[in-house]
Design a protein around this motif. Sequence first.
Motif, short mmCIF file in Angstrom:
data_model
loop_
_atom_site.label_atom_id
_atom_site.label_comp_id
_atom_site.label_asym_id
_atom_site.label_seq_id
_atom_site.Cartn_x
_atom_site.Cartn_y
_atom_site.Cartn_z
N ILE A 119 -2.25 3.47 4.64
CA ILE A 119 -3.26 4.30 3.95
C ILE A 119 -3.69 5.53 4.75
O ILE A 119 -4.34 6.42 4.19
CB ILE A 119 -4.51 3.47 3.58
CG1 ILE A 119 -5.25 2.98 4.82
CG2 ILE A 119 -4.11 2.31 2.67
CD1 ILE A 119 -6.55 2.23 4.49
N THR A 120 -3.33 5.58 6.04
CA THR A 120 -3.70 6.76 6.84
C THR A 120 -2.50 7.40 7.53
O THR A 120 -2.68 8.19 8.45
CB THR A 120 -4.75 6.39 7.93
OG1 THR A 120 -4.15 5.50 8.88
CG2 THR A 120 -5.97 5.75 7.31
N ALA A 148 -4.67 3.72 -6.42
CA ALA A 148 -5.03 3.78 -5.00
C ALA A 148 -6.00 4.92 -4.72
O ALA A 148 -5.81 5.72 -3.80
CB ALA A 148 -3.77 3.92 -4.14
N TRP A 206 -3.57 -0.25 7.55
CA TRP A 206 -4.06 1.03 8.08
C TRP A 206 -2.93 2.03 8.29
O TRP A 206 -3.12 3.24 8.12
CB TRP A 206 -4.83 0.80 9.39
CG TRP A 206 -6.19 0.25 9.15
CD1 TRP A 206 -6.61 -1.03 9.39
CD2 TRP A 206 -7.31 0.93 8.60
NE1 TRP A 206 -7.92 -1.18 9.01
CE2 TRP A 206 -8.38 0.00 8.52
CE3 TRP A 206 -7.52 2.22 8.15
CZ2 TRP A 206 -9.63 0.34 8.02
CZ3 TRP A 206 -8.78 2.57 7.65
CH2 TRP A 206 -9.80 1.63 7.60
N ALA A 234 -6.41 -2.32 -0.60
CA ALA A 234 -6.18 -2.37 0.84
C ALA A 234 -6.75 -3.64 1.48
O ALA A 234 -6.15 -4.20 2.40
CB ALA A 234 -6.78 -1.14 1.51
N ILE A 242 -12.00 5.06 2.45
CA ILE A 242 -11.43 4.52 3.68
C ILE A 242 -12.48 3.74 4.45
O ILE A 242 -12.19 2.71 5.06
CB ILE A 242 -10.86 5.66 4.56
CG1 ILE A 242 -9.67 6.32 3.86
CG2 ILE A 242 -10.44 5.13 5.92
CD1 ILE A 242 -8.45 5.46 3.73
N LEU A 295 0.83 -1.22 0.00
CA LEU A 295 0.00 0.00 0.00
C LEU A 295 0.86 1.26 0.00
O LEU A 295 0.50 2.27 -0.62
CB LEU A 295 -0.94 -0.01 1.21
CG LEU A 295 -2.29 -0.70 1.02
CD1 LEU A 295 -3.10 -0.02 -0.08
CD2 LEU A 295 -2.14 -2.17 0.68
N SER A 315 0.62 4.03 -2.90
CA SER A 315 0.00 5.28 -2.43
C SER A 315 0.35 6.43 -3.38
O SER A 315 1.48 6.55 -3.86
CB SER A 315 0.46 5.63 -1.01
OG SER A 315 1.86 5.88 -0.99
N LEU A 337 -8.67 1.86 -4.13
CA LEU A 337 -8.03 1.80 -2.82
C LEU A 337 -8.66 0.71 -1.97
O LEU A 337 -7.96 -0.03 -1.27
CB LEU A 337 -8.15 3.15 -2.11
CG LEU A 337 -7.62 3.19 -0.67
CD1 LEU A 337 -6.13 2.90 -0.65
CD2 LEU A 337 -7.92 4.53 -0.02
#
Length: 209
Positions: free
Chosen positions: A116-117, A76, A113, A85, A174, A67, A71, A81
């Motif tokens: 992606i965050t 993505a 997680w 993910a 998300i 990921l 990104s 995404l």
Amino acid sequence: MPLLLWTAAAFLSGSLMFSYWLGLAAKHNLSGVGDGNPGALNLWKAAGFRLGLAGIALDFLKGYLPLLWLSGTVYAQGYGLVALAVAPIAGHAFSPFLRGRGGKAIAVSFGVWSAITGFEAALAYAAILALLKAIGRTLRANGPKSAESDGLQVVIGMALLPVFLWAGKFEAAILGVWLGNFVILVCKHRKDWASWWGKRKIGEADADN
């Protein structure tokens, strides 16, 4: 087509059962350890904390690195995404290398997680789990710790994560990732739910007698 190929690659990354293979290298078949889960926790129990930590790190990275690599790319974004993910989480949970009998997908979920965050949701999830564990210990007082309660905390913690995601105003995709992750965790911890519910019903029956 490229999105499909990247999704397949992410699934393959997640399906690499590092903890199980490390256990075999150390002459421990994790299918016969604890609850039989081929994950890092049972590797820790069977082969010690060094290999256990290595298993956790590798399971984390197989969700994090794909990921992180993707990104910012066109793949993505939006539903892409979601697919990318959820793929490594599903790969670990239903690994073809173990005929679909993968692990419980906790470390790989943290990896996804984190990527992606920017670690935000992963840290929030860790904080939620820590709080649930503290509450569980208080409610159990001096009672024994159970694998079922840990499984319940993992699922309940994920169920609460959308509160953080909503407050942080993360994009709608998300939430799609969260839904896929939540469904997989519920599926992989269904035995914990069933066992906990069975023990609860037995306890209620004993109390009535």
